[in-house]
Design a protein around this motif. Structure first.
Motif, short mmCIF file in Angstrom:
data_model
loop_
_atom_site.label_atom_id
_atom_site.label_comp_id
_atom_site.label_asym_id
_atom_site.label_seq_id
_atom_site.Cartn_x
_atom_site.Cartn_y
_atom_site.Cartn_z
N PRO A 134 0.83 -1.21 0.00
CA PRO A 134 0.00 0.00 0.00
C PRO A 134 0.87 1.26 0.00
CG PRO A 134 -0.78 -1.59 1.63
CD PRO A 134 0.54 -2.09 1.12
N LYS A 135 0.44 2.26 -0.73
CA LYS A 135 1.20 3.51 -0.84
C LYS A 135 1.46 4.16 0.52
CE LYS A 135 0.03 4.74 -5.57
NZ LYS A 135 1.10 3.98 -6.12
N GLU A 136 0.53 4.02 1.45
CA GLU A 136 0.73 4.63 2.77
C GLU A 136 1.86 3.98 3.55
OE1 GLU A 136 -2.96 1.95 2.95
OE2 GLU A 136 -2.27 3.55 1.66
N PHE A 137 2.36 2.83 3.09
CA PHE A 137 3.48 2.15 3.76
C PHE A 137 4.83 2.76 3.34
CE2 PHE A 137 1.95 -2.10 5.50
CZ PHE A 137 0.64 -1.67 5.63
N LEU A 138 4.82 3.69 2.41
CA LEU A 138 6.06 4.27 1.89
C LEU A 138 6.47 5.54 2.64
CD1 LEU A 138 5.31 3.77 -1.91
CD2 LEU A 138 6.75 2.36 -0.42
N ILE A 139 6.07 5.67 3.87
CA ILE A 139 6.36 6.87 4.66
C ILE A 139 7.68 6.78 5.42
CG2 ILE A 139 3.92 7.45 4.97
CD1 ILE A 139 4.21 6.27 7.86
#
Length: 174
Positions: free
Chosen positions: A164-169
């Motif tokens: 998920p894109k939100e895991f790229l933080i």
């Protein structure tokens, strides 16, 4: 011993001890006060034709060849590689696509990668009961779907998976 010699010995011992200092982070993962890797981190942007820093790579098989016998192992635990844009790679021993914290780099085993002369190499820290050290693995084969590291005696394959894109933080702490 004269004063200058004593001072020199003390300074040398202090530097020797300080160069070996490491610590463990909040998750019990070993970190080093200064970089101990024998390999410099990647600066070649050509590597991004091979790896994808927005994906995770799941270990799917290990091929170990000893003499004429071959052993092919599948579904090796939940073991993952995550590449970061600054030449760092993390090894994760679990990943859950529901838990954002599962890809927190503080939970990873530290590593670096380098792409030079058309070859991708990763170097990771391996901790054992007898101590620890750094292990290098060279890329043997890559496709759009997997990376295979190893040599003529072994091969380790990682398949690329969406995250998920939100895991790229996250950014690594090493």
């Amino acid at each position: 011993m004269n004063f200058k010699l004593k001072t020199g010995v003390i300074i040398m011992l202090t530097l020797l001890i300080a160069s070996c200092v490491s610590y463990r982070n909040d998750y019990g993962r070993k970190r080093f006060a200064c970089c101990k890797f024998t390999m410099k981190r990647n600066t070649n942007s050509e590597v991004y034709k091979i790896i994808d820093t927005t994906k995770i790579y799941k270990l799917v098989s290990v091929l170990n060849i000893e003499g004429k016998d071959s052993t092919y192992l599948k579904d090796i635990n939940k073991y993952f590689l995550k590449f970061y844009a600054d030449g760092k790679v993390g090894e994760f021993f679990s990943y859950d696509d529901i838990s954002l914290n599962s890809l927190n780099p503080k939970k990873a085993t530290i590593g670096v990668y380098k792409y030079s002369k058309g070859k991708l190499t990763i170097q990771t820290y391996l901790e054992t009961a007898q101590g620890g050290g750094f292990v290098k693995n060279r890329l043997k084969k890559s496709t759009d779907h997997y990376l295979e590291f190893g040599d003529e005696n072994n091969s380790v394959r990682y398949e690329k998976e969406e995250i998920p894109k939100e895991f790229l933080i996250y950014t690594p702490d090493w």
